[in-house]
Design an enzyme around this catalytic site. Structure first.
Site, PDB file in Angstrom:
ATOM      1  N   SER A   1      27.965  34.057  38.313  1.00  0.00           N
ATOM      2  CA  SER A   1      28.839  32.929  38.253  1.00  0.00           C
ATOM      3  C   SER A   1      27.686  31.496  38.792  1.00  0.00           C
ATOM      4  O   SER A   1      26.765  31.928  39.637  1.00  0.00           O
ATOM      5  CB  SER A   1      30.037  32.794  39.363  1.00  0.00           C
ATOM      6  OG  SER A   1      30.670  31.728  39.629  1.00  0.00           O
TER       7      SER A   1
ATOM      8  N   TYR B   1      33.345  35.845  47.661  1.00  0.00           N
ATOM      9  CA  TYR B   1      33.144  35.724  46.308  1.00  0.00           C
ATOM     10  C   TYR B   1      31.770  35.137  45.965  1.00  0.00           C
ATOM     11  O   TYR B   1      31.111  35.943  44.968  1.00  0.00           O
ATOM     12  CB  TYR B   1      34.351  34.879  45.266  1.00  0.00           C
ATOM     13  CG  TYR B   1      34.000  34.620  43.985  1.00  0.00           C
ATOM     14  CD1 TYR B   1      34.407  35.793  43.296  1.00  0.00           C
ATOM     15  CD2 TYR B   1      33.501  33.629  43.388  1.00  0.00           C
ATOM     16  CE1 TYR B   1      34.165  35.380  41.733  1.00  0.00           C
ATOM     17  CE2 TYR B   1      33.243  33.294  42.056  1.00  0.00           C
ATOM     18  CZ  TYR B   1      33.511  34.368  41.150  1.00  0.00           C
ATOM     19  OH  TYR B   1      33.208  34.253  40.031  1.00  0.00           O
TER      20      TYR B   1
END
Length: 266
Positions: free
Chosen positions: A145, A158
């Site tokens: 990401s 995350y």
């Protein structure tokens, strides 16, 4: 222009929706057989039917598994030799998110995120690499990401798990270079999938994202496969996301700390 790589068997996790489903759809013309892994067996069966209708004769193996459970990860790996399947492409797409301050997080949710984003990805990669080396062919795509470039409050765990994914991908890429097995870290910005809905803790939560940075799942997958064919180590799909990544990685740590300290509050 680089030639599109072909694969005998692709193992795709998180294949029931979003990026995982799109990877399967775009890879189908260049893959002989699939192993599709996700929790929702009904969605996997629907996708399997679509692939077999569009590409008659293609083998599609469906495995319903919850990758936050180590026993399910082991079951996926045990299933492969039982069916004579040796993946030469691994797409580690399955991932979990959680939006909110760490102190308020429910531990089972955090633990599941750690297990899926880090442990399952690492275990599956470890499990398929020997077969790739024996076959003298293979490739690995790990979905990271843009969040991996920053320590981001409110998605602290995350973003940390995705930093692991990117670092891990870069490291094993070097290790596997002599075996001609490319490893690609895909680092998308926001994508309109079910992921954001699942990451929210309540209906009132809204993850702050600039709409200008959204990239379609179709574009993310297309740019990822082009990057794999070009043997790139990392890709940030979407021009604006790529520019943002270049700026972020050039910033000194003190500047990053100033930026994240002024984050929008929930």
């Amino acid at each position: 222009m680089p030639l599109s790589k072909r694969f005998a068997c692709a193992l795709v996790t998180g294949a029931s929706a979003g990026l995982g489903e799109e990877f399967v759809l775009q890879l189908a013309p260049r893959v002989d057989s699939f192993v599709l892994v996700a929790r929702r067996e009904d969605r996997l069966n629907e996708l399997s039917a679509v692939i077999r209708a569009r590409h008659p004769g293609k083998l599609v193996e469906v495995i319903a598994a919850d990758l936050s459970r180590p026993q399910d990860v082991a079951r996926v790996l045990d299933h492969l030799p039982q069916r004579g399947l040796v993946p030469d492409l691994l797409v580690n797409n399955a991932g979990l998110g959680d939006y909110g301050e760490f102190a308020d997080a429910e531990w089972p949710r955090v633990e599941a995120m750690l297990r899926v984003n880090i442990e399952a990805l690492t275990r599956l990669t470890h499990g398929v690499i020997p077969g790739m080396i024996r076959q003298k062919r293979g490739a690995i795509i790990n979905i990271s990401s843009l969040a991996s470039t920053l320590p981001i409050p409110d998605i602290a765990v995350y973003s940390a798990t995705k930093a692991y994914v990117t670092s891990f991908s870069e490291a094993i890429r070097v290790e596997l270079r002599d075996h001609d097995i490319p490893v690609l870290a895909v680092c998308p910005g926001p994508v309109k999938t079910e992921f954001g809905e699942v990451a929210r803790r309540s209906e009132e939560d809204s993850i702050p994202m600039n709409a200008a940075f959204y990239v379609s799942k179709e574009q993310v997958v297309a740019e990822s496969l082009a990057a794999l064919d070009a043997d790139k180590p990392r890709v940030y799909p979407g021009l604006k996301v790529a520019i943002a990544a270049a700026v972020i990685t050039a910033l000194p740590l003190f500047a990053i700390r100033m930026i994240i300290s002024r984050r929008p509050r929930r």
